[in-house]
Design a protein around this motif. Structure first.
Motif, PDB file in Angstrom:
ATOM      1  N   LEU A 277      64.972  32.552  36.541  1.00  0.00           N
ATOM      2  CA  LEU A 277      64.630  32.668  35.379  1.00  0.00           C
ATOM      3  C   LEU A 277      63.222  32.173  35.048  1.00  0.00           C
ATOM      4  O   LEU A 277      62.338  32.639  34.463  1.00  0.00           O
ATOM      5  N   LYS A 278      63.141  30.907  35.632  1.00  0.00           N
ATOM      6  CA  LYS A 278      61.850  30.272  35.161  1.00  0.00           C
ATOM      7  C   LYS A 278      60.791  31.010  35.928  1.00  0.00           C
ATOM      8  O   LYS A 278      59.300  31.068  35.226  1.00  0.00           O
ATOM      9  N   ALA A 279      60.868  31.470  37.100  1.00  0.00           N
ATOM     10  CA  ALA A 279      59.736  32.359  37.842  1.00  0.00           C
ATOM     11  C   ALA A 279      59.572  33.480  37.117  1.00  0.00           C
ATOM     12  O   ALA A 279      58.399  34.056  36.880  1.00  0.00           O
ATOM     13  N   ALA A 280      60.437  34.153  36.571  1.00  0.00           N
ATOM     14  CA  ALA A 280      60.291  35.515  35.685  1.00  0.00           C
ATOM     15  C   ALA A 280      59.559  35.254  34.644  1.00  0.00           C
ATOM     16  O   ALA A 280      58.646  35.951  34.304  1.00  0.00           O
ATOM     17  N   LEU A 281      59.947  34.261  33.790  1.00  0.00           N
ATOM     18  CA  LEU A 281      59.177  33.861  32.613  1.00  0.00           C
ATOM     19  C   LEU A 281      57.735  33.391  32.829  1.00  0.00           C
ATOM     20  O   LEU A 281      56.699  33.838  32.077  1.00  0.00           O
ATOM     21  N   MET A 282      57.388  32.787  33.952  1.00  0.00           N
ATOM     22  CA  MET A 282      56.157  32.362  34.265  1.00  0.00           C
ATOM     23  C   MET A 282      55.430  33.727  34.649  1.00  0.00           C
ATOM     24  O   MET A 282      53.969  33.713  34.161  1.00  0.00           O
TER      25      MET A 282
END
Length: 193
Positions: free
Chosen positions: A113-118
Protein backbone atom coordinates in the motif's frame (compact mmCIF):
# COMPACT_ATOMS: atom_id res chain seq x y z
CA UNK A 1 -40.54 10.02 -20.32
CA UNK A 2 -39.77 8.26 -17.01
CA UNK A 3 -37.43 5.84 -18.80
CA UNK A 4 -35.54 8.76 -20.38
CA UNK A 5 -35.16 10.37 -16.94
CA UNK A 6 -34.00 7.09 -15.40
CA UNK A 7 -31.56 6.64 -18.27
CA UNK A 8 -30.10 10.09 -17.67
CA UNK A 9 -29.83 9.46 -13.91
CA UNK A 10 -28.11 6.13 -14.57
CA UNK A 11 -25.68 7.80 -16.99
CA UNK A 12 -25.01 10.52 -14.42
CA UNK A 13 -24.32 7.88 -11.77
CA UNK A 14 -21.96 6.08 -14.16
CA UNK A 15 -20.00 9.22 -15.08
CA UNK A 16 -19.48 10.32 -11.48
CA UNK A 17 -18.73 6.79 -10.28
CA UNK A 18 -15.95 6.59 -12.88
CA UNK A 19 -14.69 10.04 -11.84
CA UNK A 20 -14.61 8.95 -8.19
CA UNK A 21 -13.02 5.61 -8.99
CA UNK A 22 -10.21 6.72 -11.28
CA UNK A 23 -9.26 10.13 -9.94
CA UNK A 24 -6.62 10.20 -7.25
CA UNK A 25 -5.74 13.43 -5.50
CA UNK A 26 -9.02 14.92 -4.38
CA UNK A 27 -11.41 17.50 -5.77
CA UNK A 28 -9.02 19.65 -7.77
CA UNK A 29 -7.47 16.62 -9.42
CA UNK A 30 -11.00 15.55 -10.40
CA UNK A 31 -11.81 18.80 -12.22
CA UNK A 32 -10.11 17.95 -15.53
CA UNK A 33 -11.80 14.53 -15.53
CA UNK A 34 -15.23 15.99 -14.71
CA UNK A 35 -14.78 18.64 -17.41
CA UNK A 36 -13.81 15.99 -19.96
CA UNK A 37 -16.82 13.80 -19.10
CA UNK A 38 -19.52 16.48 -18.76
CA UNK A 39 -18.42 19.21 -21.17
CA UNK A 40 -16.50 17.38 -23.91
CA UNK A 41 -17.93 13.86 -23.89
CA UNK A 42 -21.58 14.22 -22.82
CA UNK A 43 -22.13 17.92 -23.65
CA UNK A 44 -24.30 18.19 -20.54
CA UNK A 45 -22.62 21.45 -19.50
CA UNK A 46 -21.29 24.31 -21.57
CA UNK A 47 -17.77 25.51 -20.78
CA UNK A 48 -19.08 28.59 -18.92
CA UNK A 49 -21.55 26.49 -16.93
CA UNK A 50 -18.77 24.17 -15.83
CA UNK A 51 -16.55 27.03 -14.63
CA UNK A 52 -19.51 28.69 -12.92
CA UNK A 53 -20.10 25.38 -11.16
CA UNK A 54 -16.47 25.24 -10.05
CA UNK A 55 -16.81 28.74 -8.61
CA UNK A 56 -20.01 27.85 -6.77
CA UNK A 57 -18.49 24.59 -5.53
CA UNK A 58 -15.43 26.39 -4.17
CA UNK A 59 -17.50 28.91 -2.24
CA UNK A 60 -19.70 26.31 -0.54
CA UNK A 61 -18.65 24.35 2.52
CA UNK A 62 -17.72 20.73 2.00
CA UNK A 63 -15.51 18.71 -0.32
CA UNK A 64 -15.05 20.21 -3.78
CA UNK A 65 -15.76 16.92 -5.56
CA UNK A 66 -19.11 16.50 -3.81
CA UNK A 67 -20.06 20.14 -4.37
CA UNK A 68 -19.27 20.04 -8.09
CA UNK A 69 -21.13 16.72 -8.36
CA UNK A 70 -24.22 18.24 -6.72
CA UNK A 71 -24.04 21.32 -8.95
CA UNK A 72 -23.53 19.32 -12.14
CA UNK A 73 -26.07 16.64 -11.28
CA UNK A 74 -28.68 19.24 -10.43
CA UNK A 75 -27.97 21.07 -13.68
CA UNK A 76 -28.29 17.86 -15.70
CA UNK A 77 -31.23 16.16 -13.97
CA UNK A 78 -32.60 18.36 -11.17
CA UNK A 79 -32.31 17.66 -7.43
CA UNK A 80 -32.39 13.89 -7.93
CA UNK A 81 -29.43 14.27 -10.29
CA UNK A 82 -27.53 16.22 -7.65
CA UNK A 83 -28.09 13.49 -5.08
CA UNK A 84 -27.20 10.70 -7.51
CA UNK A 85 -24.00 12.44 -8.66
CA UNK A 86 -22.89 13.16 -5.06
CA UNK A 87 -23.51 9.56 -4.02
CA UNK A 88 -21.73 8.21 -7.11
CA UNK A 89 -18.61 10.34 -6.65
CA UNK A 90 -18.07 9.30 -3.00
CA UNK A 91 -19.05 5.63 -3.34
CA UNK A 92 -15.74 4.47 -4.91
CA UNK A 93 -13.68 6.12 -2.15
CA UNK A 94 -15.88 4.51 0.48
CA UNK A 95 -15.51 1.08 -1.12
CA UNK A 96 -11.75 1.41 -1.60
CA UNK A 97 -11.23 2.59 1.99
CA UNK A 98 -13.37 -0.29 3.23
CA UNK A 99 -11.23 -2.81 1.32
CA UNK A 100 -7.98 -1.18 2.52
CA UNK A 101 -9.21 -1.14 6.13
CA UNK A 102 -10.20 -4.80 5.94
CA UNK A 103 -6.85 -5.74 4.36
CA UNK A 104 -4.85 -3.81 6.96
CA UNK A 105 -6.86 -5.10 9.90
CA UNK A 106 -6.19 -8.65 8.74
CA UNK A 107 -2.52 -8.20 9.61
CA UNK A 108 -1.35 -8.00 6.01
CA UNK A 109 1.74 -5.99 5.25
CA UNK A 110 1.13 -2.37 4.42
CA UNK A 111 4.37 -2.23 2.39
CA UNK A 112 2.49 -2.72 -0.90
CA UNK A 113 0.00 0.00 0.00
CA UNK A 114 2.80 2.43 0.89
CA UNK A 115 4.60 1.65 -2.36
CA UNK A 116 1.41 2.21 -4.37
CA UNK A 117 0.75 5.51 -2.64
CA UNK A 118 4.32 6.67 -3.24
CA UNK A 119 3.91 5.82 -6.91
CA UNK A 120 0.75 7.91 -7.25
CA UNK A 121 2.29 11.11 -5.86
CA UNK A 122 3.77 12.29 -9.21
CA UNK A 123 0.45 11.63 -10.96
CA UNK A 124 -1.44 13.57 -8.30
CA UNK A 125 1.00 16.48 -8.62
CA UNK A 126 0.50 16.47 -12.40
CA UNK A 127 -3.30 16.41 -12.08
CA UNK A 128 -3.27 19.27 -9.58
CA UNK A 129 -0.93 21.32 -11.76
CA UNK A 130 -3.12 20.71 -14.81
CA UNK A 131 -6.23 21.74 -12.85
CA UNK A 132 -4.51 24.93 -11.67
CA UNK A 133 -3.45 25.85 -15.22
CA UNK A 134 -6.92 25.02 -16.60
CA UNK A 135 -8.63 27.20 -13.98
CA UNK A 136 -6.11 30.03 -14.33
CA UNK A 137 -6.59 30.25 -18.09
CA UNK A 138 -10.32 30.67 -17.60
CA UNK A 139 -10.41 32.70 -14.39
CA UNK A 140 -7.63 35.18 -15.22
CA UNK A 141 -8.54 36.62 -18.61
CA UNK A 142 -7.24 40.14 -17.97
CA UNK A 143 -4.58 42.00 -16.00
CA UNK A 144 -6.92 43.03 -13.14
CA UNK A 145 -7.89 39.42 -12.39
CA UNK A 146 -4.25 38.35 -12.62
CA UNK A 147 -3.27 41.09 -10.14
CA UNK A 148 -5.97 39.97 -7.69
CA UNK A 149 -4.77 36.35 -7.98
CA UNK A 150 -1.14 37.39 -7.49
CA UNK A 151 -2.07 39.50 -4.45
CA UNK A 152 -4.00 36.57 -2.95
CA UNK A 153 -1.05 34.25 -3.61
CA UNK A 154 1.36 36.66 -1.89
CA UNK A 155 -1.02 37.05 1.05
CA UNK A 156 -1.25 33.27 1.45
CA UNK A 157 2.37 32.33 0.74
CA UNK A 158 4.45 35.14 2.16
CA UNK A 159 2.22 37.00 4.61
CA UNK A 160 0.80 33.67 5.81
CA UNK A 161 -2.72 35.09 6.05
CA UNK A 162 -5.43 32.59 6.82
CA UNK A 163 -7.35 31.60 3.65
CA UNK A 164 -10.61 32.85 5.22
CA UNK A 165 -9.20 36.39 5.36
CA UNK A 166 -8.02 36.19 1.77
CA UNK A 167 -11.44 34.96 0.63
CA UNK A 168 -13.16 37.69 2.64
CA UNK A 169 -10.84 40.28 1.11
CA UNK A 170 -11.51 39.26 -2.48
CA UNK A 171 -15.26 39.12 -1.77
CA UNK A 172 -15.16 42.69 -0.47
CA UNK A 173 -13.02 43.73 -3.44
CA UNK A 174 -15.46 42.13 -5.88
CA UNK A 175 -18.45 43.77 -4.20
CA UNK A 176 -16.82 47.22 -4.20
CA UNK A 177 -15.67 46.85 -7.79
CA UNK A 178 -19.18 45.91 -8.92
CA UNK A 179 -20.64 48.83 -6.92
CA UNK A 180 -18.25 51.28 -8.61
CA UNK A 181 -18.97 49.76 -12.04
CA UNK A 182 -22.74 50.13 -11.57
CA UNK A 183 -22.37 53.68 -10.25
CA UNK A 184 -20.25 54.65 -13.27
CA UNK A 185 -22.74 53.01 -15.63
CA UNK A 186 -25.65 54.81 -13.97
CA UNK A 187 -23.82 58.15 -14.17
CA UNK A 188 -23.00 57.55 -17.84
CA UNK A 189 -26.68 56.74 -18.48
CA UNK A 190 -27.79 59.91 -16.66
CA UNK A 191 -25.32 62.04 -18.61
CA UNK A 192 -26.65 60.72 -21.93
CA UNK A 193 -30.29 61.41 -20.96
Amino acid sequence: MPSKRMSRLAALFGEFFVVGLFTIGGGYAMLPVIRQQLVNKRCWLAEDEFYNGVTVAQTCPGPLAVNIAVYSGNHVAGPAGGLIAAFAVVLPAFLVMLVVAIALSGGSSDRLLKAALMGTRPAVAALLTYAAVMLARRALPHARAQLVALTALVALSFLRLHPIWVIAGVLVYGHLREHVRRRDRDHAGTAVS
